[in-house]
Design a protein around this motif. Structure first.
Motif, PDB file in Angstrom:
ATOM      1  N   VAL A  63       0.105   4.363 -12.243  1.00 47.10           N
ATOM      2  CA  VAL A  63      -0.115   5.768 -11.049  1.00 47.10           C
ATOM      3  C   VAL A  63      -0.378   6.087  -9.947  1.00 47.10           C
ATOM      4  CG1 VAL A  63       0.667   8.096 -11.560  1.00 47.10           C
ATOM      5  CG2 VAL A  63       1.391   6.692 -13.599  1.00 47.10           C
ATOM      6  N   THR A  64      -1.511   5.635 -10.896  1.00 49.10           N
ATOM      7  CA  THR A  64      -3.023   6.477  -9.250  1.00 49.10           C
ATOM      8  C   THR A  64      -2.574   4.843  -8.168  1.00 49.10           C
ATOM      9  OG1 THR A  64      -4.492   7.337 -10.994  1.00 49.10           O
ATOM     10  CG2 THR A  64      -4.966   6.340  -8.323  1.00 49.10           C
ATOM     11  N   ALA A  65      -2.718   3.303  -8.544  1.00 44.06           N
ATOM     12  CA  ALA A  65      -2.545   2.050  -7.465  1.00 44.06           C
ATOM     13  C   ALA A  65      -0.581   2.262  -6.635  1.00 44.06           C
ATOM     14  CB  ALA A  65      -2.398   1.000  -9.047  1.00 44.06           C
ATOM     15  N   LEU A  66       0.004   2.938  -7.838  1.00 46.17           N
ATOM     16  CA  LEU A  66       1.343   3.153  -7.300  1.00 46.17           C
ATOM     17  C   LEU A  66       1.407   3.984  -6.344  1.00 46.17           C
ATOM     18  CD1 LEU A  66       3.984   1.420  -8.730  1.00 46.17           C
ATOM     19  CD2 LEU A  66       4.697   3.802  -9.938  1.00 46.17           C
ATOM     20  N   VAL A  67       0.754   5.173  -6.616  1.00 48.40           N
ATOM     21  CA  VAL A  67       0.776   6.104  -4.988  1.00 48.40           C
ATOM     22  C   VAL A  67       0.662   6.220  -3.644  1.00 48.40           C
ATOM     23  CG1 VAL A  67      -0.098   8.546  -4.625  1.00 48.40           C
ATOM     24  CG2 VAL A  67       1.139   7.684  -6.884  1.00 48.40           C
ATOM     25  N   VAL A  68      -0.544   5.003  -4.199  1.00 50.69           N
ATOM     26  CA  VAL A  68      -1.796   4.906  -2.993  1.00 50.69           C
ATOM     27  C   VAL A  68      -0.893   3.549  -2.579  1.00 50.69           C
ATOM     28  CG1 VAL A  68      -3.726   2.909  -2.110  1.00 50.69           C
ATOM     29  CG2 VAL A  68      -4.230   4.509  -4.156  1.00 50.69           C
ATOM     30  N   TRP A  69      -0.275   2.908  -3.140  1.00 46.99           N
ATOM     31  CA  TRP A  69       1.357   1.324  -2.463  1.00 46.99           C
ATOM     32  C   TRP A  69       1.929   2.206  -1.815  1.00 46.99           C
ATOM     33  CZ3 TRP A  69       1.141  -2.950  -1.005  1.00 46.99           C
ATOM     34  CH2 TRP A  69      -0.093  -4.622  -1.396  1.00 46.99           C
ATOM     35  N   VAL A  70       2.304   3.498  -1.882  1.00 45.97           N
ATOM     36  CA  VAL A  70       3.519   4.097  -1.548  1.00 45.97           C
ATOM     37  C   VAL A  70       2.570   4.791  -0.071  1.00 45.97           C
ATOM     38  CG1 VAL A  70       5.513   5.754  -1.747  1.00 45.97           C
ATOM     39  CG2 VAL A  70       5.292   4.263  -3.257  1.00 45.97           C
ATOM     40  N   LEU A  71       1.690   5.366  -0.489  1.00 47.13           N
ATOM     41  CA  LEU A  71       1.546   6.512   0.621  1.00 47.13           C
ATOM     42  C   LEU A  71       0.355   4.625   1.530  1.00 47.13           C
ATOM     43  CD1 LEU A  71      -1.000   8.533  -1.139  1.00 47.13           C
ATOM     44  CD2 LEU A  71       0.838   9.220   0.173  1.00 47.13           C
ATOM     45  N   VAL A  72       0.146   3.540   1.524  1.00 52.99           N
ATOM     46  CA  VAL A  72       0.229   2.771   2.643  1.00 52.99           C
ATOM     47  C   VAL A  72       1.272   2.634   2.906  1.00 52.99           C
ATOM     48  CG1 VAL A  72      -0.818   0.696   2.932  1.00 52.99           C
ATOM     49  CG2 VAL A  72      -2.062   2.812   1.890  1.00 52.99           C
ATOM     50  N   SER A  73       2.492   2.493   2.698  1.00 49.54           N
ATOM     51  CA  SER A  73       3.606   2.166   2.973  1.00 49.54           C
ATOM     52  C   SER A  73       4.152   3.071   3.692  1.00 49.54           C
ATOM     53  CB  SER A  73       4.660   2.128   1.502  1.00 49.54           C
ATOM     54  OG  SER A  73       6.244   1.177   2.309  1.00 49.54           O
ATOM     55  N   LEU A  74       4.083   4.524   3.459  1.00 48.95           N
ATOM     56  CA  LEU A  74       4.725   5.671   4.274  1.00 48.95           C
ATOM     57  C   LEU A  74       2.956   5.537   6.031  1.00 48.95           C
ATOM     58  CD1 LEU A  74       5.488   8.317   2.244  1.00 48.95           C
ATOM     59  CD2 LEU A  74       6.854   6.641   3.236  1.00 48.95           C
TER      60      LEU A  74
END
Length: 286
Positions: A63-74
């Motif tokens: 979940v942490t990796a998922l959130v990081v990817w989304v935050l980077v994309s945003l």
């Protein structure tokens, strides 16, 4: 907890997290995705699968990796909104492939496109001659947009100097055999009118899969039984035919009389009716 039950719980959690995070990323079709967004989508999907089935690892790591990817994309999307230079670096810019009917070979090589691929994309847009193209541009998404030369563009009312009224939205008034009251009221109609129109067509509401009313108040229905054909509404065609008949009668009256005053009256009325027919024909001939 048993492994299968843990996988079920992890999958449900990953689906919920993935749904929330993709809502943050917004809506885009596959053809509109940039290269980074495409990679992000694949990675997020892989991470969601990792959370679901890798029960040997702690779920919050995925979940942490998922959130990081989304935050980077945003963050990258925000940077693109604020900076054109960032947009050019991340998404690249549009490239002209054809200009004035001439294919720009250097730009084709830059975009790693062959001439066969370019011609294939033109054929998909019903263009079979590159010489007819004024501009062809490949967008950052990879889609090729084309502008034909003026002499090859379809004739529109604006080319003829004709002003046309805006086309009102077509409303679905029957879905799955049920009447939709809100769309009916939006166009100022009611159930009594709808039942009358259905009686003219010889069908009942229960047999209608989809029923639509266009901007001119014409009802079109598609039935559940595909073997039954419903006749197209003829009210507009009949009205146009009656107008033409009236105009022809007036013209005939003008030719058949010798008296100057009636002849002039019939001629004027015929000319006025001709103009009316010309004005309403685009609406009645559809």
């Amino acid at each position: 907890m048993q492994i299968w039950l843990e996988v079920v719980v992890r999958t449900l959690v990953s689906i919920a997290v993935l749904f929330l995070l993709t809502k943050l990323l917004g809506k885009r079709q596959i053809s509109q995705l940039s290269l980074f967004e495409y990679i992000t989508g694949i990675t997020i999907g892989d991470l969601a699968a990792y959370i679901s089935v890798n029960h040997q690892e702690q779920w919050y790591i995925g979940v942490t990796a998922l959130v990081v990817w989304v935050l980077v994309s945003l963050g990258i999307e925000f940077l693109q909104i604020k900076s054109k230079k960032a947009r050019n670096v991340i998404d690249n810019s549009s490239t002209v492939l054809i200009k004035g009917g001439k294919i720009l070979e250097d730009n084709l090589k830059k975009e790693k496109l062959t001439n066969e691929e370019l011609l294939e994309q033109l054929r998909k847009k019903n263009i079979f001659k590159a010489a007819e193209v004024e501009f062809a541009v490949i967008e950052p998404s990879g889609e090729i947009n084309v502008l034909l030369k003026k002499e090859y563009q379809p004739i529109t009312p604006s080319h003829l100097g004709i002003k046309v009224a805006p086309e009102p939205e077509t409303q679905a008034v029957i879905l799955d055999g049920k009447i939709m009251d809100e769309p009916l009221s939006t166009i100022g109609l009611n159930r009594a009118w709808l039942h009358t129109e259905l009686e003219k067509l010889g069908v009942t509401v229960e047999n209608v899969f989809v029923g639509q009313v266009d901007g001119t108040g014409q009802l079109y229905v598609d039935l559940y039984d595909d073997k039954i054909s419903v006749p197209e509404p003829q009210e507009k065609a009949a009205l146009l035919a009656n107008l033409k008949k009236c105009e022809a009668d007036l013209e005939m009256y003008a030719l058949s009389t010798e008296e100057a005053e009636p002849k002039q009256l019939y001629t004027n009325c015929s000319e006025q009716l001709q103009q009316i027919i010309k004005d309403v024909k685009p609406l009645l001939a559809r």
